[in-house]
Design an enzyme around this catalytic site. Structure first.
Site, PDB file in Angstrom:
ATOM      1  N   SER A 145       0.811  -1.216   0.000  1.00 25.71           N
ATOM      2  CA  SER A 145       0.000   0.000   0.000  1.00 25.71           C
ATOM      3  C   SER A 145       0.846   1.268   0.000  1.00 25.71           C
ATOM      4  CB  SER A 145      -0.960   0.014   1.195  1.00 25.71           C
ATOM      5  OG  SER A 145      -0.250   0.141   2.413  1.00 25.71           O
ATOM      6  N   LYS A 182       0.751   4.226   6.951  1.00 24.01           N
ATOM      7  CA  LYS A 182       0.099   5.099   5.973  1.00 24.01           C
ATOM      8  C   LYS A 182       0.619   6.527   6.154  1.00 24.01           C
ATOM      9  CE  LYS A 182      -2.870   2.120   4.147  1.00 24.01           C
ATOM     10  NZ  LYS A 182      -2.210   0.917   4.705  1.00 24.01           N
TER      11      LYS A 182
END
Length: 227
Positions: A145, A182
């Site tokens: 990701s 993230k």
């Protein structure tokens, strides 16, 4: 050992920029960032120089990502040798301060502290100069990701414990039973955790979610650095 390929002045500038970004943030710059910092008219000019550097073997290019620039093991060794040379010039007054012993965190069980002993797979002794800020632990990255930030599956993310973050910083966050890496974004409407891969959707944190920040990314360790 083969001599290092000779670089033009411009190639050396770009290599130094890439190396500095990776040392400072753990992620390489984008082509657009290189073009902006060096005054190129377009990212294509930066790409041409990067291709030349890749042909000379001083960087590796990963296709399909905006930050797909990596330092091969030979270049990393050169970086480490330069750090060691600087360390000899400005040696620390007390022995042992230049090295860190960091636990490597594997899978994190729900509801338990991230540094709980059962999460520690092993420990590594690393040079403190690898990181712009002192990390508290290493976290093994799982998934792709954060691919476009140069953070790939299997990489070891160096993390400094923190409960607050600024917009744009790469964080380790706990959301419900999961721990994720993230980019952090807070606005008037709340918190979002942003991936660096268009194949993944942002995570919107609702007021009802069990959410906490575990730390800030302060560097990245490749397997070649541990050999």
């Amino acid at each position: 050992m083969a001599d290092r390929p000779k670089l033009t002045e411009r190639q050396q500038q770009i290599f130094d920029l890439v190396r500095s970004a990776i040392e400072r943030t753990g992620a390489p710059p984008t082509r657009a960032e290189i073009a902006q910092q060096l005054g190129f008219r377009s990212a294509n000019a930066a790409e041409e120089h990067l291709q030349a550097l890749a042909r000379k073997g001083v960087i590796e290019l990963v296709g399909g990502t905006s930050r797909g620039i990596r330092l091969p093991s030979a270049a990393l060794r050169a970086v480490n040798e330069a750090r060691e040379a600087r360390g000899r010039q400005f040696s620390l007054p007390l022995p042992g301060l230049s090295q860190l012993t960091l636990p490597l965190i594997g899978r994190v069980a729900a509801g338990s502290p991230i540094l709980a002993q059962e999460h520690v797979d092993q420990t590594y002794v690393l040079e403190a100069s690898l990181f712009p800020r002192k990390p508290d632990y290493l976290l093994r990255v799982r998934g792709m990701s954060m691919r476009d930030a140069g953070i790939l599956d299997g990489d070891l993310l160096a993390v400094q414990k923190a409960s607050e973050a600024r917009n744009g910083q790469i964080v380790v966050a706990r959301l419900g039973d999961d721990v994720t890496v993230k980019r952090f974004e807070r606005s008037g409407s709340g918190i979002r955790l942003l991936p660096e891969n268009p194949e993944f959707e942002p995570i919107v944190v609702s007021p009802a979610d069990s959410f906490s920040l575990e730390g800030l990314a302060v560097g990245l360790v490749r397997n070649s650095m541990l050999m």
